[in-house]
Design a protein around this motif. Structure first.
Motif, PDB file in Angstrom:
ATOM      1  N   PHE A   1       0.708  -1.136  -0.213  1.00 45.37           N
ATOM      2  CA  PHE A   1      -0.146   0.110   0.081  1.00 45.37           C
ATOM      3  C   PHE A   1       0.748   1.503   0.553  1.00 45.37           C
ATOM      4  O   PHE A   1       1.056   2.106  -1.008  1.00 45.37           O
ATOM      5  CB  PHE A   1      -1.075   0.095   1.042  1.00 45.37           C
ATOM      6  CG  PHE A   1      -2.193   0.819   1.414  1.00 45.37           C
ATOM      7  CD1 PHE A   1      -2.778   1.460   0.401  1.00 45.37           C
ATOM      8  CD2 PHE A   1      -1.989   2.102   2.286  1.00 45.37           C
ATOM      9  CE1 PHE A   1      -3.842   2.423   0.505  1.00 45.37           C
ATOM     10  CE2 PHE A   1      -2.837   3.067   2.478  1.00 45.37           C
ATOM     11  CZ  PHE A   1      -3.903   3.196   0.984  1.00 45.37           C
TER      12      PHE A   1
ATOM     13  N   LEU B   1      -3.030  -5.367  -4.480  1.00 45.27           N
ATOM     14  CA  LEU B   1      -2.146  -4.417  -4.608  1.00 45.27           C
ATOM     15  C   LEU B   1      -0.779  -4.260  -5.079  1.00 45.27           C
ATOM     16  O   LEU B   1       0.094  -3.400  -5.659  1.00 45.27           O
ATOM     17  CB  LEU B   1      -2.346  -3.715  -2.603  1.00 45.27           C
ATOM     18  CG  LEU B   1      -3.209  -2.984  -1.802  1.00 45.27           C
ATOM     19  CD1 LEU B   1      -2.709  -3.417  -0.833  1.00 45.27           C
ATOM     20  CD2 LEU B   1      -3.000  -1.563  -2.461  1.00 45.27           C
TER      21      LEU B   1
ATOM     22  N   TRP C   1       0.636  -2.103  -7.900  1.00 41.59           N
ATOM     23  CA  TRP C   1       2.046  -2.218  -6.969  1.00 41.59           C
ATOM     24  C   TRP C   1       3.205  -1.759  -8.697  1.00 41.59           C
ATOM     25  O   TRP C   1       2.801  -1.221  -8.935  1.00 41.59           O
ATOM     26  CB  TRP C   1       2.849  -2.330  -6.636  1.00 41.59           C
ATOM     27  CG  TRP C   1       4.103  -2.241  -6.278  1.00 41.59           C
ATOM     28  CD1 TRP C   1       4.594  -1.159  -5.432  1.00 41.59           C
ATOM     29  CD2 TRP C   1       5.521  -2.815  -6.597  1.00 41.59           C
ATOM     30  NE1 TRP C   1       5.593  -1.623  -5.852  1.00 41.59           N
ATOM     31  CE2 TRP C   1       6.465  -2.517  -6.006  1.00 41.59           C
ATOM     32  CE3 TRP C   1       5.494  -4.432  -6.846  1.00 41.59           C
ATOM     33  CZ2 TRP C   1       8.078  -3.050  -5.894  1.00 41.59           C
ATOM     34  CZ3 TRP C   1       6.342  -4.672  -6.966  1.00 41.59           C
ATOM     35  CH2 TRP C   1       7.947  -4.336  -6.877  1.00 41.59           C
TER      36      TRP C   1
END
Length: 101
Positions: free
Chosen positions: A15, A85, A89
């Protein structure tokens, strides 16, 4: 470190890395600093994977991970969030690499 703790740390690290890469793409941070997220996520992943191989008698090497179908509902949600995530990313990382072109 327990597997549950490792999973939570990876979730938080991903995150933070997505936010970091977004700040780099938006020129809030210098674009070259996107490598910090690569080092953070890569270093943590390297540590989680290879430390048990170097120290096989440690407590963390003896704890086994459960299969996906044996996880609780909360753990499945965390796994899904981690996968999401990780994908975000990678997308922001590619954006940081391609953006200067």
């Amino acid at each position: 470190m327990k597997i549950r703790t490792k999973r939570i740390l990876m979730l938080l690290l991903l995150f933070a890395s997505v936010i970091w890469d977004c700040l780099c793409v938006l020129n809030v941070l210098p674009l070259g600093l996107f490598t910090v997220s690569v080092v953070a996520v890569g270093g943590y992943s390297f540590m989680v994977i290879f430390v048990p191989l170097f120290f096989p008698n440690s407590a963390q090497a003896r704890e086994n991970s459960t299969y996906i179908h044996d996880l609780t509902k909360r753990e499945r949600q965390m796994s899904g969030a981690t996968i999401g995530l990780a994908f975000a990313w990678i997308v922001t990382l590619i954006a940081c690499i391609v953006y200067p072109l």
